[in-house]
Design a protein around this motif. Structure first.
Motif, mmCIF file in Angstrom:
data_model
loop_
_atom_site.group_PDB
_atom_site.id
_atom_site.type_symbol
_atom_site.label_atom_id
_atom_site.label_comp_id
_atom_site.label_asym_id
_atom_site.label_seq_id
_atom_site.Cartn_x
_atom_site.Cartn_y
_atom_site.Cartn_z
ATOM 1 N N GLU A 16 -10.070 9.097 -24.687
ATOM 2 C CA GLU A 16 -10.112 7.978 -25.622
ATOM 3 C C GLU A 16 -11.488 7.344 -25.654
ATOM 4 O O GLU A 16 -12.001 6.975 -26.719
ATOM 5 C CB GLU A 16 -9.051 6.946 -25.214
ATOM 6 N N GLU A 17 -12.147 7.238 -24.476
ATOM 7 C CA GLU A 17 -13.494 6.689 -24.415
ATOM 8 C C GLU A 17 -14.484 7.582 -25.159
ATOM 9 O O GLU A 17 -15.379 7.096 -25.863
ATOM 10 C CB GLU A 17 -13.923 6.515 -22.959
ATOM 11 N N GLU A 20 -14.054 7.150 -28.847
ATOM 12 C CA GLU A 20 -14.622 5.879 -29.273
ATOM 13 C C GLU A 20 -16.141 5.975 -29.383
ATOM 14 O O GLU A 20 -16.741 5.477 -30.355
ATOM 15 C CB GLU A 20 -14.235 4.782 -28.279
#
Length: 249
Positions: A16-17, A20
């Motif tokens: 997810e990082e 992003e």
């Protein structure tokens, strides 16, 4: 020792990082690309156009569209031609060389006299040119045709360039927004073919003794879009005597 659930959760958080970060990178790249096409503050300035007259037309789907034709002393005038000179130019192959400097404002929603929603565009031209056009029906019709084509191309809207009328008792619809114009003109770009280049640049294309066998290729340089300020040029060059090799990757 970390459980399988903890490992999966950590992996999901890391993924997810990374997503992003990739999103932020793409957003920054898109923003920089947009800004590269915008004039710098030193090359532009805001103006407040004055009202002139208002046009009413419709899209192919029947939606009302109004165009506020405005004037400003900060916009340059086109070449001062007579009706006869302009008519001859329109009929010639050099019609694209005549341009009317104008500022095409962003669309804004307004309400017409019947209380219905409508879309309005502000088109600003030179005050000098506006004054000349005001009592010249031929010049006015020519300008309106060019302005409609410019709006259609810039905002991808389907309007009938032949069916419009000037409102008699209204100089503008809604409000006239502030516009930003360039103070530093772009280089003049026009469509031209190789025959024009050879005629206008005869001395530059004269071959020397060592170049007597050289052949000037046929080519065309097209400004896109053809209305208003071009964004880029497309060169089409005919090279029938050239051989091309494609190298393997």
């Amino acid at each position: 020792m970390a459980s399988v659930a903890d490992t999966s959760l950590l992996s999901a958080e890391l993924q997810e990082e990374e997503e992003e970060k990739e999103f932020q990178r793409l957003l920054l790249q898109a923003t920089q690309k947009i800004q590269s096409f915008m004039p710098s503050p030193a090359e532009s300035k805001p103006i407040r156009p004055l009202p002139g007259f208002c046009l009413k037309t419709r899209t192919s789907s029947g939606e009302k569209v109004f165009v506020n034709v405005c004037r400003s002393p900060h916009i340059p005038s086109p070449p001062d031609l007579t009706n006869e000179e302009l008519a001859c130019l329109i009929e010639s192959e050099n019609a694209s060389t005549f341009r009317i400097p104008m500022s095409l404002g962003e669309p804004h929603a307004e309400v017409d006299k019947s209380g219905n929603a409508c879309t309005v565009y502000d088109v600003s031209i030179s005050t000098t040119f506006y004054n000349k056009m005001e009592n010249n029906d031929f010049l006015k019709e020519f300008f309106i045709t060019i302005a409609m084509e410019g709006l259609s191309e810039k905002y991808k809207m389907d309007v009938n360039n032949q069916e419009w009328r000037i409102l008699k008792n209204r100089k503008f619809m809604g409000s006239i927004a502030e516009q930003t114009i360039r103070t530093k003109s772009k280089p003049f770009i026009q469509e031209m073919d190789s025959s024009q280049v050879k005629e206008e640049g005869r001395n530059l294309l004269q071959p020397s003794a060592s170049q007597s066998s050289a052949t000037v290729p046929q080519f065309t340089i097209v400004a896109e879009p053809s209305i208003s300020h071009p964004d880029h040029l497309v060169a089409k060059i005919s090279l029938p005597k050239m051989c091309f090799f494609v190298l393997p990757p």
